[in-house]
Write an enzyme that holds these catalytic residues in place. Structure first.
Site: not given
Ligand code: 3NM
Length: 216
Positions: A42, A111, A141
């Site tokens: 990611r 998600s 995040k």
């Protein structure tokens, strides 16, 4: 045939920025050596060529250690590096569209941040597991949704249907509260890949939920 998400405790999400200068590939090598069976790539801001090269190296490493390799967001990158899975957010390609790109043999994770999103995800046939969070506050995040607390995970677990991966602010200190609910899989970034010694941290995290999770 489409593989299933490994039934394992820790789902490691890589982050170069959190990795104490080790970089993603060396971090992954240490995680795999410590027995981690799911690795997600990611890196939202890297140039595509760098992402591709790192993913190729990670793909190879995960094969050697028989671990599942998942790419975040990008269906094209997942296909290009022959990943085992693709993880999607609510603003990415919808799972049915991503499935057309990646074919039938790749896992799709989605998600979800609210009970409503959980309910909707459960009736999408292309989705193979849910990433439920953020559970706790996280600074890893950017623009994360408001934390749903352990109640959000509890809701997802009660709905049954798909494997639940809890994410967001999970540490060795709070993981026990999720394990107490019956949650079996935990995605961790900073408390894992940011550790000075990865193998020791894997042990610490596993010890925190040991009595609920078979450590493999
Ligand atoms: N996704 P840390 S929270 C990548 O809620 C990610 O979907 C989230 O990092 C979500 O373990 C998150 O350092 C960050 O809190 C998790």
């Amino acid at each position: 045939m489409r593989p299933t998400l490994p039934q394992t405790d820790i789902y490691a999400v890589l982050s170069d920025a959190c990795s104490q200068g080790r970089g993603n590939v060396e971090t992954a090598r240490q995680l795999l050596e410590a027995g981690i069976k799911i690795i997600q790539y990611r890196e939202k801001d890297f140039p595509m060529r760098r992402k591709y090269q790192e993913c190729l190296a990670l793909r190879q490493l995960c094969r050697e250690y028989r671990a599942c390799f998942i790419v975040n967001d990008d269906a094209g990158l997942a296909v290009a590096c022959d990943a085992d899975g693709l993880h999607l957010g609510q603003d990415d390609l919808p799972p049915e569209a991503a499935r057309r790109v990646i074919g039938q043999d790749m896992i799709i994770g989605l998600s979800v941040t609210t009970p409503q999103e959980i309910d909707k995800a459960l009736i999408i046939p292309e989705v193979d597991y849910l990433g439920v969070g953020p559970v706790f506050p996280t600074s890893t995040k950017l623009n994360a949704a408001d934390p749903g607390g352990i109640e959000l995970v509890e809701y997802a677990l009660k709905r049954i249907g798909l494997p639940v991966v809890a994410i967001g602010g999970i540490t060795r200190e709070n993981i026990g509260s999720l394990a107490d609910l019956g949650c079996k899989c935990f995605a961790v970034i900073s408390d894992l890949v940011g550790a000075p010694r990865i193998a020791q941290r894997v042990l610490e995290i596993r010890t925190s939920c040991h009595k609920y999770i078979p450590s493999k």
